[in-house]
Design a protein around this motif. Structure first.
Motif, PDB file in Angstrom:
ATOM      1  N   ASP A   6       7.265  -3.797   7.189  1.00  0.00           N
ATOM      2  CA  ASP A   6       7.401  -3.414   8.598  1.00  0.00           C
ATOM      3  C   ASP A   6       8.101  -2.074   8.790  1.00  0.00           C
ATOM      4  N   ASN A  61       7.499   2.074   8.392  1.00  0.00           N
ATOM      5  CA  ASN A  61       6.457   3.084   8.217  1.00  0.00           C
ATOM      6  C   ASN A  61       7.003   4.229   7.383  1.00  0.00           C
ATOM      7  N   GLU A 116       2.506   1.688   6.101  1.00  0.00           N
ATOM      8  CA  GLU A 116       3.427   0.641   6.533  1.00  0.00           C
ATOM      9  C   GLU A 116       2.953  -0.715   6.021  1.00  0.00           C
ATOM     10  N   PHE A 129       2.968  -4.805   5.423  1.00  0.00           N
ATOM     11  CA  PHE A 129       3.455  -6.016   6.089  1.00  0.00           C
ATOM     12  C   PHE A 129       2.806  -7.236   5.449  1.00  0.00           C
ATOM     13  N   ARG A 130       3.339  -8.397   5.777  1.00  0.00           N
ATOM     14  CA  ARG A 130       2.961  -9.638   5.105  1.00  0.00           C
ATOM     15  C   ARG A 130       1.570 -10.093   5.524  1.00  0.00           C
ATOM     16  N   VAL A 160      -5.368  -7.136   2.705  1.00  0.00           N
ATOM     17  CA  VAL A 160      -4.917  -5.755   2.624  1.00  0.00           C
ATOM     18  C   VAL A 160      -3.402  -5.671   2.794  1.00  0.00           C
ATOM     19  N   GLY A 161      -2.917  -5.841   4.022  1.00  0.00           N
ATOM     20  CA  GLY A 161      -1.467  -5.911   4.199  1.00  0.00           C
ATOM     21  C   GLY A 161      -0.757  -4.583   4.316  1.00  0.00           C
ATOM     22  N   ALA A 162      -1.433  -3.578   4.870  1.00  0.00           N
ATOM     23  CA  ALA A 162      -0.753  -2.311   5.130  1.00  0.00           C
ATOM     24  C   ALA A 162      -1.531  -1.559   6.192  1.00  0.00           C
ATOM     25  N   THR A 163      -0.813  -0.782   6.970  1.00  0.00           N
ATOM     26  CA  THR A 163      -1.415   0.103   7.952  1.00  0.00           C
ATOM     27  C   THR A 163      -1.292   1.527   7.450  1.00  0.00           C
ATOM     28  N   LEU A 164      -2.396   2.257   7.501  1.00  0.00           N
ATOM     29  CA  LEU A 164      -2.394   3.626   6.990  1.00  0.00           C
ATOM     30  C   LEU A 164      -2.801   4.606   8.073  1.00  0.00           C
ATOM     31  N   SER A 165      -2.144   5.740   8.114  1.00  0.00           N
ATOM     32  CA  SER A 165      -2.649   6.876   8.875  1.00  0.00           C
ATOM     33  C   SER A 165      -2.815   8.022   7.893  1.00  0.00           C
ATOM     34  N   MET A 166      -3.971   8.644   7.906  1.00  0.00           N
ATOM     35  CA  MET A 166      -4.222   9.732   6.954  1.00  0.00           C
ATOM     36  C   MET A 166      -4.461  11.029   7.705  1.00  0.00           C
ATOM     37  N   PHE A 225      -2.213  -2.019  16.899  1.00  0.00           N
ATOM     38  CA  PHE A 225      -2.439  -0.801  16.105  1.00  0.00           C
ATOM     39  C   PHE A 225      -2.307  -1.116  14.615  1.00  0.00           C
ATOM     40  N   ARG A 226      -1.249  -1.847  14.267  1.00  0.00           N
ATOM     41  CA  ARG A 226      -1.022  -2.181  12.844  1.00  0.00           C
ATOM     42  C   ARG A 226      -2.132  -3.058  12.291  1.00  0.00           C
ATOM     43  N   ARG A 227      -2.447  -4.112  13.006  1.00  0.00           N
ATOM     44  CA  ARG A 227      -3.438  -5.065  12.493  1.00  0.00           C
ATOM     45  C   ARG A 227      -4.822  -4.429  12.439  1.00  0.00           C
ATOM     46  N   HIS A 254      -5.486  -1.371  11.827  1.00  0.00           N
ATOM     47  CA  HIS A 254      -5.568  -0.464  10.682  1.00  0.00           C
ATOM     48  C   HIS A 254      -5.393  -1.171   9.349  1.00  0.00           C
ATOM     49  N   SER A 255      -5.159  -2.467   9.392  1.00  0.00           N
ATOM     50  CA  SER A 255      -5.195  -3.241   8.164  1.00  0.00           C
ATOM     51  C   SER A 255      -6.560  -3.914   7.997  1.00  0.00           C
ATOM     52  N   GLU A 256      -7.056  -4.499   9.067  1.00  0.00           N
ATOM     53  CA  GLU A 256      -8.229  -5.382   8.942  1.00  0.00           C
ATOM     54  C   GLU A 256      -9.536  -4.730   9.375  1.00  0.00           C
ATOM     55  N   HIS A 304     -10.158  -1.098  10.176  1.00  0.00           N
ATOM     56  CA  HIS A 304     -10.478   0.321  10.057  1.00  0.00           C
ATOM     57  C   HIS A 304     -11.287   0.653   8.812  1.00  0.00           C
ATOM     58  N   ARG A 333      -0.369   6.675  15.405  1.00  0.00           N
ATOM     59  CA  ARG A 333       0.601   5.601  15.583  1.00  0.00           C
ATOM     60  C   ARG A 333       1.394   5.850  16.864  1.00  0.00           C
TER      61      ARG A 333
END
Lengths: 599, 170
Positions: A400, A402, A440, A442-443, A453-459, B62-64, B66-68, B70, B149
């Motif tokens: 949690d 970033n 970022e 997360f569980r 997957v379990g992560a948020t990415l911004s590229m 936003f978080r979910r 970009h995990s599931e 995107h 974000r």
């Protein structure tokens, strides 16, 4: 030096005649054809053809074209054996045999019936990196993991075997490696918690002969606790479970969807394993062996001779699957049998391919910042480990949180798009990404056949640089140094080709085929093809005339991230939309374009 | 509530409603319950304060997303070379249609289409956060938040944490 290498290459071919697949060896030594996706067993993507050279490549023109009839991302490239060209498509994985004696007329077409449910289980578009040729057959590993042998004359299915279970997220995107009497294949599905493996099938019958997992106890990983070594030391008992907590290794990833090379002298084949799953490192404490690892395995038995884990306990999705290029070059005045590997993690590794000794590990993009470098002291307790910069450690940041400004992004300084090597210049030509990210973790919970997957990415494009998202570089692997760098607006997602004409070819995501001078990088030719290029450039000769061919057909990981362009969330509102969108340049479409010189 | 039940309920509702159910252009937050906002007809929606602070659910979405989502639908709901931009799709769907598509998936395969979306009905990482993803995408579609974000967000409400524990654990 040039002469020496040429002699060595010839030596390889002759010494191997009895050992490797005879048909592949004799065909790869004939520059008129292109028998494997990688050009040769060593994965050099080098051709001895020189009719098209740096003096005349500027006059190149389109000879003929062919629509594949399929949209989506076209990776891999054509094969040419004798008077026949074999081309393939992404899902549904059609294969066409085209008659080069009859203006590309279709000799036969193969189109498998595959369950469309496979499509969404494929992480990042439905790409396929193509078939291989051996013993009069075309070998294809389909999206649904069916391995088929097709009669090269008729397209008839000689045998087929099922390598994995798509309902558990096992799919395939890779080519196959024919060695001796075997076909060696990998598996995809790292984002679905698949336990990665390589498997050998009998080249004549399709019977499964052995399977070696990336994680698990020794009987699954085919490792010998005493004889298999990691940087010269025995790996010890059950090393594929010892650095995992509980049963996480069973859904631990380490998939094997990259390129495979083979050395007929040592009878070893080489490949890399992918990310440990999940992308949330807190859910898998430990080094997660043997994800992110270079493997050298015996081609007969599958038993691992040596391994090297490049990124222990991955925190960024830096899959280690990129190609292992086998060359013989001089280092410090001594001729060495080298393995050169440009990893997603941004480090270029030069190793001794016989012993597994690490010789060099250097950043091949100056933006790489997650590590200060690899510990090269054999007496150090952290020998071979990359020193992780705390500020860019997503594990140190924790769930949690970033973590920002990590370079490279998850797609790596380079993904699977293969590099080329020219023995004439001694340089590697490497298509690269120049993209950074925020990450970022997360569980997440595991469900078979669902993304894990379990992560948020911004590229976003590498900050404080040229603003583009890619580079095409020339690299000296004996010194760990750049020879030259060509900045590109988009990631270079096309495999390179080097030729004896001292020309290097590559494609761009906008759709350009480019030719540059192998020594200087000077641009000599470009042509805009109908769609973005993520395929690999190849060359062949027919009736005395040299041709260069490449697929267009934008897609893949590149098509996902770049279709709408990337933005840097740290740049504030003013920059939103300021970066180039790929959709401003190109649209879907699968096509082969073949180039030659005017008569 | 277990996700299977949630999906089944969603589908049942989807089948029961009439197509001309309601205008889906209304994204205005009318009511609020422990940090979760709703339109006048009770549909979950986003809330962006004047200083740009987004509600927790928009951020969570936003978080979910970009995990599931995107890996097919591209960053920021913008679409990829082969999957449509969801920031636009959600403006043409109503809430229950959206839940139905997420739970059941899509199969549109013929000579010129290969649009296949998996069913996420059994995937807790998606279904436990499906409201969040909806809220985030509607905020994108309505132009209430930009790409990237969200810079500032409200704190995590206690009721969210309770729902998360029950849904992910159940």
């Amino acid at each position: 030096m040039k002469k020496l290498i040429a002699g060595l290459l010839a030596g390889v071919a002759m010494a191997g005649m009895a050992a490797a697949n005879d048909s592949v060896l004799s065909l790869q030594s004939n520059p008129n054809g292109w028998v494997l996706q990688t050009g040769d067993y060593a994965n050099t993507r080098y051709s001895r053809l020189s009719q098209i050279n740096r003096e005349n490549v500027g006059q190149l023109q389109v000879a003929w074209t062919f629509s594949t009839g399929v949209l989506r991302g076209h990776e891999g490239g054509p094969l040419v054996v004798g008077d026949t060209m074999f081309i393939h498509t992404p899902f549904p994985n059609k294969v066409y045999a085209l008659d080069l004696n009859n203006e590309g007329k279709i000799l036969w077409k193969y189109e498998p019936r595959q369950d469309p449910e496979v499509i969404p289980v494929m992480c990042c578009d439905t790409v396929n990196r193509g078939p291989a040729y051996a013993d009069g057959k075309i070998f294809l590993h389909q999206a649904d993991t069916t391995v088929v042998a097709l009669d090269a004359k008729s397209g008839r299915v000689v045998w087929s075997a099922v390598n994995g279970d798509p309902s558990k997220g096992e799919t395939n995107t890779a080519t196959v490696l024919p060695v001796k009497d075997k076909i060696i294949v990998g598996i995809s599905g790292g984002e679905f918690g698949v336990q990665g493996h390589v498997t050998a099938y009998d080249i004549n019958t399709g019977e499964r002969l052995w399977r070696a997992y990336s994680t698990g106890p020794d009987e699954q990983t085919l490792m010998d606790p005493e004889r298999t070594t990691h940087l010269g030391r025995p790996v010890g008992k059950d090393s594929g479970t010892a650095t995992w907590e509980g049963d996480q290794w069973k859904i631990g990833g380490g998939t094997t969807w990259g390129w495979y090379s083979y050395d007929p002298i040592t009878n070893l084949f080489y490949y890399g394993t992918g990310n440990p799953s999940t992308w949330n490192p807190a859910q898998r404490p430990g080094d997660n062996r043997w994800s992110m690892t270079i493997f050298a395995r015996d081609a007969d038995t599958g038993v691992a001779k040596w391994v090297y884990q490049m990124t222990p306990h991955d925190e960024w999705d830096y899959d280690g699957v990129n190609e292992m290029i086998l060359v013989d070059q001089e280092i410090d005045g001594q001729m060495r049998h080298l393995l050169v590997h440009f990893d997603r993690n941004g480090l270029a590794y030069t190793m001794d391919r016989v012993s597994g000794e690490l010789l060099l590990a250097d950043k091949y993009d100056r933006a790489v910042n997650w590590t200060t470098g690899v510990d090269m002291d054999p007496n150090s307790p952290t020998y071979g480990r990359p020193a992780v910069v705390e500020a860019f450690s997503t594990r140190a940041g924790g769930e949690d949180v970033n973590t920002t400004g990590i370079c490279p992004a998850a797609l790596g300084t380079k993904d699977q798009q293969p590099a080329a090597f020219s023995p004439r210049t001694g340089l590697f030509y490497v298509p690269t990404n120049h993209v950074c990210m925020d990450y970022e973790p997360f569980r997440v919970s595991y469900t078979a056949g669902q993304p894990y997957v379990g992560a948020t990415l911004s590229m976003y494009p590498a900050p404080n640089s040229h603003g583009g998202m890619g580079n095409f570089i020339a690299w000296d692997a004996t010194k760990g140094e750049f020879a030259w760098i060509i900045p590109e607006e988009f990631s270079v997602w096309s495999g390179a080709l080097a030729t004896a004409g001292d020309v290097v070819f590559y494609g761009t995501l906008e759709g350009f085929l480019k030719a540059v001078d192998a020594e200087t990088g000077e641009k000599l030719y470009q042509f805009k093809t109908p769609s973005g290029i993520i395929g690999n450039v190849m060359t062949y000769s027919h009736r005395g005339k040299q041709y260069v061919a490449v697929y267009s057909g934008v897609g893949g990981w590149a098509g996902i991230g770049l279709a709408a362009g990337l933005v840097n969330p740290n740049d504030g509102l003013g920059a939103v939309g300021g970066y180039a969108s790929l959709s401003d340049y190109t649209a879907l479409g699968g096509q082969l374009t073949v180039f030659t010189l005017p008569n | 509530m277990p996700p299977t039940k949630l999906a089944a309920t969603a589908l049942a509702v989807l089948l029961a409603i009439t197509p001309a159910f309601a205008s889906n252009s209304d994204t205005v937050a009318f009511s609020q319950e422990d940090g979760k906002h709703f339109t006048v007809d009770g549909t979950p929606t986003f809330y962006v304060a004047e200083d740009g602070t987004v509600d927790w659910y928009t951020f969570s979405g936003f978080r979910r997303y970009h995990s599931e989502c995107h890996v097919c639908h591209g960053p920021d709901g913008m679409g990829s070379t082969y999957a449509p931009p969801l920031k636009d799709a959600v403006m043409a769907l109503d809430y229950w249609e959206f839940i139905g598509v997420v739970a059941a998936g899509i199969q549109n395969v013929d000579a010129s289409h290969e649009n296949v979306m998996p069913s996420f009905g059994l995937n807790k990482n998606v279904m436990c956060y499906v409201d969040d993803i909806w809220i985030y995408l509607r905020a994108r579609g309505a132009g209430a938040i930009d790409r990237g974000r969200p810079a500032k967000r409200a704190d995590r409400p206690e009721s969210f944490a309770e729902h998360e524990r029950a849904c992910m654990g159940g």
